[in-house]
Design a protein around this motif. Structure first.
Motif, PDB file in Angstrom:
ATOM      1  N   VAL A  50     183.453  64.822  62.962  1.00  0.00           N
ATOM      2  CA  VAL A  50     184.623  64.744  62.088  1.00  0.00           C
ATOM      3  C   VAL A  50     184.313  65.467  60.783  1.00  0.00           C
ATOM      4  O   VAL A  50     183.158  65.781  60.485  1.00  0.00           O
ATOM      5  CB  VAL A  50     185.010  63.276  61.806  1.00  0.00           C
ATOM      6  CG1 VAL A  50     185.244  62.520  63.111  1.00  0.00           C
ATOM      7  CG2 VAL A  50     183.921  62.575  60.986  1.00  0.00           C
ATOM      8  N   PHE A  75     187.000  66.001  66.614  1.00  0.00           N
ATOM      9  CA  PHE A  75     188.252  65.338  66.240  1.00  0.00           C
ATOM     10  C   PHE A  75     189.155  66.350  65.545  1.00  0.00           C
ATOM     11  O   PHE A  75     189.038  66.610  64.347  1.00  0.00           O
ATOM     12  CB  PHE A  75     187.950  64.137  65.344  1.00  0.00           C
ATOM     13  CG  PHE A  75     189.104  63.198  65.181  1.00  0.00           C
ATOM     14  CD1 PHE A  75     189.523  62.405  66.239  1.00  0.00           C
ATOM     15  CD2 PHE A  75     189.788  63.112  63.983  1.00  0.00           C
ATOM     16  CE1 PHE A  75     190.588  61.531  66.097  1.00  0.00           C
ATOM     17  CE2 PHE A  75     190.858  62.251  63.825  1.00  0.00           C
ATOM     18  CZ  PHE A  75     191.260  61.458  64.893  1.00  0.00           C
ATOM     19  N   THR A  81     179.671  63.319  60.385  1.00  0.00           N
ATOM     20  CA  THR A  81     180.338  64.491  59.837  1.00  0.00           C
ATOM     21  C   THR A  81     179.750  65.759  60.443  1.00  0.00           C
ATOM     22  O   THR A  81     178.593  65.781  60.865  1.00  0.00           O
ATOM     23  CB  THR A  81     180.214  64.542  58.311  1.00  0.00           C
ATOM     24  OG1 THR A  81     178.819  64.665  57.963  1.00  0.00           O
ATOM     25  CG2 THR A  81     180.803  63.305  57.662  1.00  0.00           C
ATOM     26  N   GLN A 121     182.470  65.852  71.358  1.00  0.00           N
ATOM     27  CA  GLN A 121     183.863  65.565  71.045  1.00  0.00           C
ATOM     28  C   GLN A 121     184.142  65.961  69.595  1.00  0.00           C
ATOM     29  O   GLN A 121     183.451  65.502  68.687  1.00  0.00           O
ATOM     30  CB  GLN A 121     184.167  64.076  71.231  1.00  0.00           C
ATOM     31  CG  GLN A 121     183.923  63.587  72.648  1.00  0.00           C
ATOM     32  CD  GLN A 121     184.330  62.140  72.824  1.00  0.00           C
ATOM     33  OE1 GLN A 121     185.476  61.844  73.140  1.00  0.00           O
ATOM     34  NE2 GLN A 121     183.390  61.240  72.624  1.00  0.00           N
ATOM     35  N   VAL A 166     189.655  59.875  72.273  1.00  0.00           N
ATOM     36  CA  VAL A 166     188.200  59.870  72.159  1.00  0.00           C
ATOM     37  C   VAL A 166     187.631  59.024  73.297  1.00  0.00           C
ATOM     38  O   VAL A 166     188.084  57.898  73.525  1.00  0.00           O
ATOM     39  CB  VAL A 166     187.760  59.283  70.797  1.00  0.00           C
ATOM     40  CG1 VAL A 166     186.248  59.148  70.742  1.00  0.00           C
ATOM     41  CG2 VAL A 166     188.261  60.150  69.652  1.00  0.00           C
ATOM     42  N   LEU A 223     186.501  55.462  63.121  1.00  0.00           N
ATOM     43  CA  LEU A 223     186.050  55.616  64.507  1.00  0.00           C
ATOM     44  C   LEU A 223     184.867  54.698  64.811  1.00  0.00           C
ATOM     45  O   LEU A 223     184.777  54.134  65.910  1.00  0.00           O
ATOM     46  CB  LEU A 223     185.678  57.076  64.769  1.00  0.00           C
ATOM     47  CG  LEU A 223     186.847  58.036  64.957  1.00  0.00           C
ATOM     48  CD1 LEU A 223     186.365  59.479  64.953  1.00  0.00           C
ATOM     49  CD2 LEU A 223     187.596  57.740  66.260  1.00  0.00           C
ATOM     50  N   THR A 265     187.648  59.155  58.322  1.00  0.00           N
ATOM     51  CA  THR A 265     187.794  59.232  59.776  1.00  0.00           C
ATOM     52  C   THR A 265     186.552  58.698  60.464  1.00  0.00           C
ATOM     53  O   THR A 265     186.634  57.946  61.445  1.00  0.00           O
ATOM     54  CB  THR A 265     188.041  60.690  60.210  1.00  0.00           C
ATOM     55  OG1 THR A 265     189.142  61.221  59.487  1.00  0.00           O
ATOM     56  CG2 THR A 265     188.317  60.768  61.700  1.00  0.00           C
ATOM     57  N   ARG A 266     185.397  59.087  59.955  1.00  0.00           N
ATOM     58  CA  ARG A 266     184.124  58.630  60.533  1.00  0.00           C
ATOM     59  C   ARG A 266     184.049  57.100  60.544  1.00  0.00           C
ATOM     60  O   ARG A 266     183.705  56.491  61.566  1.00  0.00           O
ATOM     61  CB  ARG A 266     182.964  59.218  59.719  1.00  0.00           C
ATOM     62  CG  ARG A 266     181.585  58.770  60.174  1.00  0.00           C
ATOM     63  CD  ARG A 266     180.508  59.410  59.311  1.00  0.00           C
ATOM     64  NE  ARG A 266     180.597  58.977  57.924  1.00  0.00           N
ATOM     65  CZ  ARG A 266     180.037  57.851  57.462  1.00  0.00           C
ATOM     66  NH1 ARG A 266     179.366  57.056  58.283  1.00  0.00           N
ATOM     67  NH2 ARG A 266     180.142  57.540  56.187  1.00  0.00           N
ATOM     68  N   PRO A 272     177.772  61.614  69.150  1.00  0.00           N
ATOM     69  CA  PRO A 272     178.775  61.164  68.176  1.00  0.00           C
ATOM     70  C   PRO A 272     180.003  62.062  68.141  1.00  0.00           C
ATOM     71  O   PRO A 272     179.925  63.261  68.403  1.00  0.00           O
ATOM     72  CB  PRO A 272     178.020  61.223  66.843  1.00  0.00           C
ATOM     73  CG  PRO A 272     176.949  62.250  67.059  1.00  0.00           C
ATOM     74  CD  PRO A 272     176.538  62.092  68.489  1.00  0.00           C
ATOM     75  N   VAL A 273     181.141  61.464  67.821  1.00  0.00           N
ATOM     76  CA  VAL A 273     182.343  62.252  67.556  1.00  0.00           C
ATOM     77  C   VAL A 273     182.125  63.009  66.246  1.00  0.00           C
ATOM     78  O   VAL A 273     181.656  62.442  65.255  1.00  0.00           O
ATOM     79  CB  VAL A 273     183.579  61.343  67.426  1.00  0.00           C
ATOM     80  CG1 VAL A 273     184.827  62.189  67.180  1.00  0.00           C
ATOM     81  CG2 VAL A 273     183.757  60.497  68.672  1.00  0.00           C
ATOM     82  N   ALA A 302     179.961  58.131  65.087  1.00  0.00           N
ATOM     83  CA  ALA A 302     180.676  59.317  64.598  1.00  0.00           C
ATOM     84  C   ALA A 302     179.901  59.851  63.404  1.00  0.00           C
ATOM     85  O   ALA A 302     179.360  59.066  62.618  1.00  0.00           O
ATOM     86  CB  ALA A 302     182.105  58.964  64.192  1.00  0.00           C
ATOM     87  N   MET A 319     180.395  58.236  72.948  1.00  0.00           N
ATOM     88  CA  MET A 319     180.033  58.010  71.547  1.00  0.00           C
ATOM     89  C   MET A 319     178.673  57.342  71.377  1.00  0.00           C
ATOM     90  O   MET A 319     178.044  57.467  70.322  1.00  0.00           O
ATOM     91  CB  MET A 319     181.094  57.163  70.848  1.00  0.00           C
ATOM     92  CG  MET A 319     182.446  57.842  70.722  1.00  0.00           C
ATOM     93  SD  MET A 319     183.726  56.719  70.088  1.00  0.00           S
ATOM     94  CE  MET A 319     183.233  56.546  68.369  1.00  0.00           C
TER      95      MET A 319
END
Length: 507
Positions: free
Chosen positions: A306, A439, A424, A437, A294, A315, A311-312, A303-304, A422, A299
């Motif tokens: 997920v 995941f 959802t 990005q 990542v 990160l 996971t959120r 945001p990443v 990050a 970020m």
């Protein structure tokens, strides 16, 4: 549409004709440019559905221009103008600030659904400027404003059709010309709703109460709203009221991101086959990246994406740790997500102020620094036309394996925020970023569970939504690793705005 044959595919042309017929029945004839007074007892709902790149936004924009040319007034949520018996209006809506800003960048004056439910109350003196800009009054003479300031306001409005933006260009602040907000009491006329896949039944019913003529634009391959019964609101419409677009228009000559998204429709495609497609695409085109980690620099503003909350949270904490963020405070430039407003009923006016400024659930925000009073934060609301506000804030930093979030500081009541490094994939619907990005280990976890949603494997819906958030570049992250930042967090990338409006607690 004089250029319709040049810009429309056959399915778009058919949709345009069907929509024109619906509008003609509502008293707006696009072919002849004739308008007849609104007949409120008539009700019509139609939907344009299609996957990413099918041309929904192009069709929406062309219909907006055609209605504008026919003399239909555009209601933007920031100023409505005087009512006239023969006046016809159009409002273009999106569920989130970010989705509305995507349309505005394409020249379509969109606002959020929430903003159309609440209308601003203008100071009488400055309302004269709004009337003049909207073509409903003479050029005013305002004490303290020069002709040069009014010229700047006019030039801004001619380019962006935003009354608050034009008044800001003249040197005014929101607190100068907007004295409050009120709940809409009277219905409007024609409504276009983008990202309609995010609507639930109650929101659709609310919109039908406001708009006798309603046109929805949605993607049937996205994730259904959390509150829904598993489907999308336009799926319940009768077949003649659903117009389907299939041809890919957006960068259709060569777009590896769209190719990957549409490949998910193959029922025989398995997760590992799909990842091989991504790896092959990355070898051919830099717009797809097979990422081993990542990138923390991205970020802060993108945001990443997920699937799992665990996971959120991991990160987010890794992002803060690698930037050396202390637990007791935020660093300027940290991204946040508005999680709602925590105010008692007696503070209804304050809630309207906060929500009207863009602090609605799901809004993306960047922390600028502490406010002048304890518990207050200076914030940049991403996608809002007047983005900078100062508000009482309750900021929650969730921790791995801990049920209760850590609160570095908080007011007694106000807007609540979660960290936004990050998010959802569900919350990402309606938004787009230049770089996205995704995941991958989370998508694989969904594939292993074998869950389905509306007849489609859940992992495919998650992957489709995540991939189509990318405007220019997709980063498919395959390992649970985080890079080190190349630059410290900051706010220099955010455009300057008028002095922030203070939304302070009542005594």
């Amino acid at each position: 549409m004089t250029n319709q044959a040049l810009t429309y595919s056959s399915d778009q042309a058919e949709a345009h004709d069907r929509i024109s017929q619906m509008l003609r029945g509502a008293g707006v004839d696009l072919d002849e440019g004739l308008l007849t007074p609104l007949q409120e007892e008539k009700q019509a709902v139609m939907a344009v559905v299609g996957k990413a790149g099918s041309g929904k936004t192009l069709l929406l924009a062309e219909l907006y221009h055609a209605l504008d040319e026919a003399g239909v007034d555009i209601v933007s949520g920031d100023y409505e103008g005087r009512k006239r018996p023969d006046r016809r209006t159009l409002a273009i809506l999106a569920p989130t600030n970010k989705a509305a800003s995507v349309l505005r960048l394409r020249g379509v004056p969109a606002t959020t659904i929430h903003r159309i439910l609440y209308t601003p109350v203008y100071h009488p003196e400055y309302e004269k400027i709004a009337e003049w800009l909207a073509g409903q009054g003479e050029r005013p003479e305002i004490e303290g404003l020069t002709d040069l300031a009014l010229d700047r306001a006019l030039a801004f409005y001619q380019g962006q059709k935003s009354i608050p933006g034009a008044l800001a260009a003249a040197g005014l602040r929101g607190s100068d010309f907007i004295t409050g907000w009120k709940r809409r009491e009277d219905p409007l006329d024609i409504g276009f709703v983008d990202e309609a896949s995010m609507l639930d039944e109650k929101q659709l019913d609310d919109l039908k109460d406001i708009f006798p003529t309603l046109l929805l634009f949605g993607d049937p391959a996205q994730l259904a709203p959390v509150k829904s019964q598993g489907g999308m609101v336009f799926e319940s419409l009768p077949a003649p009221a659903r117009l389907e677009l299939s041809r890919i228009h957006r960068q259709d000559a060569d777009n590896p991101i769209l190719d990957l998204a549409h490949a998910l429709a193959d029922p025989a495609l398995e997760f590992h086959d799909f990842e091989r497609m991504i790896e092959d695409a990355a070898a051919r085109d830099e717009r797809v990246q097979w990422a081993q980690r990542v990138e923390v620099d991205l970020m802060a503003r993108s945001p990443v994406l997920v699937w799992r909350n665990a996971t959120r949270i991991r990160l987010i904490n890794a992002f803060r740790a690698v930037h050396g963020a202390p637990e007791t405070e935020l660093l300027p430039g940290e991204p946040l997500i508005c999680d709602g407003i925590e105010l008692p009923l007696k503070h209804r006016k304050k809630r309207l102020d906060l929500e009207a400024r863009g602090l609605i659930k799901g809004a993306q925000v960047v922390y600028l620094g502490p406010g002048r009073r304890p518990g207050f934060s200076r914030l940049h609301v991403v996608g809002a036309e007047d983005p900078q506000v100062s508000a009482a804030s309750i900021i929650k930093i969730e921790k791995p394996d801990e049920e209760e979030p850590f609160i570095p500081f908080a007011a007694n009541m106000g807007a609540t925020f979660l960290h936004g490094a990050a998010v959802t994939i569900h919350k990402a619907q309606g938004s787009q970023w230049r770089d996205v990005q995704v995941f991958s280990p989370d998508i694989y976890a969904a594939a292993r569970m074998g869950r389905s949603e509306a007849g489609q494997p859940l992992w495919k819906r998650l992957a489709y939504v995540a991939i189509t958030r990318a405007e220019e570049r997709l980063h498919w992250v395959v390992r649970n690793r985080l890079s080190k930042p190349s630059v410290p967090l900051g706010v220099d990338d955010l455009k300057s705005a008028p002095a922030p409006l203070k939304l302070e607690e009542e005594e």
